[in-house]
Design an enzyme around this catalytic site. Sequence first.
Site, PDB file in Angstrom:
ATOM      1  N   GLU A  90       0.821  -1.207   0.000  1.00 38.52           N
ATOM      2  CA  GLU A  90       0.000   0.000   0.000  1.00 38.52           C
ATOM      3  C   GLU A  90       0.862   1.267   0.000  1.00 38.52           C
ATOM      4  O   GLU A  90       1.974   1.278   0.523  1.00 38.52           O
ATOM      5  CB  GLU A  90      -0.944   0.009   1.211  1.00 38.52           C
ATOM      6  N   CYS A 335      -0.873   5.649  10.276  1.00 34.61           N
ATOM      7  CA  CYS A 335       0.323   4.923  10.709  1.00 34.61           C
ATOM      8  C   CYS A 335      -0.037   3.561  11.278  1.00 34.61           C
ATOM      9  O   CYS A 335      -0.889   3.460  12.149  1.00 34.61           O
ATOM     10  CB  CYS A 335       1.055   5.677  11.810  1.00 34.61           C
TER      11      CYS A 335
END
Length: 342
Positions: A90, A335
């Site tokens: 990703e 994150c």
Amino acid sequence: MEKTDILSMNKEELTSYIVSLGEPAYRATQVWGWLMKGADIADMKNIPAALKQKLSENAFVATAKIAKKQVSKDGTIKYLYEMHDGEKIESVFMRYKHGNTICISTEAGCPMGCAFCASTLRGLSRRLLPSEMLSQIISTEKDTGERISGIVLMGIGEPLDNYDNVMKFLHLVGSPDGLNIGYRHISLSTCGLVDRIGRLAEENFPITLSISLHAADDETRSSLMPVNKKWNIAELLTACRAYFDKTGRRISFEYTLVRGKNDTVASANKLADVLYKYCSGMPLHVNLIPVNNVVERGFLPSEKSGIEAFAKTLEKRRIVATVRRTLGSDIDASCGQLRSKS
Ligand code: SAH
């Protein structure tokens, strides 16, 4: 015979390669131009069919192909990219006032095993090639039609675990012939591979180094990050000090706040103590990240008041503390939420 990865080459290497195929050097300039635009061999319009034929027999372009695209309500875009061998990773495209930044992956999966992170749930599948890091940027610029001016190596993987390929990537991405992205707009984040931090200091890239610290004592840090059992906080911060002394570059410390684990005022003071013990005289900047949800992990973020108290405590100790703005959390693009879904 294994095919040649031409997108991992710099302009000189590509030129020698094209000449070795019996073609004039100016063809390399044309091929290079196409590569930087995200073209595959078949799409290279002004290249003679015979050369395209030779190239497709002997070489490949490691194009990151969009397998899935999610757009957040804040405008952040998360791409699931498929690599030439079917591996998926990703990347996240973020728009800031100062320009567009991309968060790229450096590995498919991650071997580091941090307790709060989704990227490591299935271990390391393989390391990415320099071309595969570059093509995340090229494909994203192509899809959005917008220029990217900043890069954070904070996606899936541990960049310093894929050291040589990441260094080659940094050379390529900063090249004036290529994407020409300024090193001052590139950040590399590491969980703390101490030997490699020493090597990185010798490379002379004026990038920003980010250190995923996340705890101020070894017991807590080892429970969150297995790498701490190999290199503890003292060794890590000593390496940071040496890095700063060698490069003069500011280091940013990342600290994920996990409720009940590392988020009290006492922890904040302990963090200040340890930073002053090993890194005094350096500009001290801590980036606080309220832990993002990863269903398999079940850690809870700290309360807002706790986060504020933590930041205030650091500031009182003259440490710059910023709370990271969370972008793209509605599409799991924050994150620690990136994963190689297949
Ligand atoms: N392997 C590198 C690069 C990943 S960067 C490193 O460890 O630094 C991603 C950052 O997000 C790291 O600081 C990581 O520790 C942090 N992170 C991982 N999982 C998280 C989560 N669930 N919530 C908030 N931050 C997380």
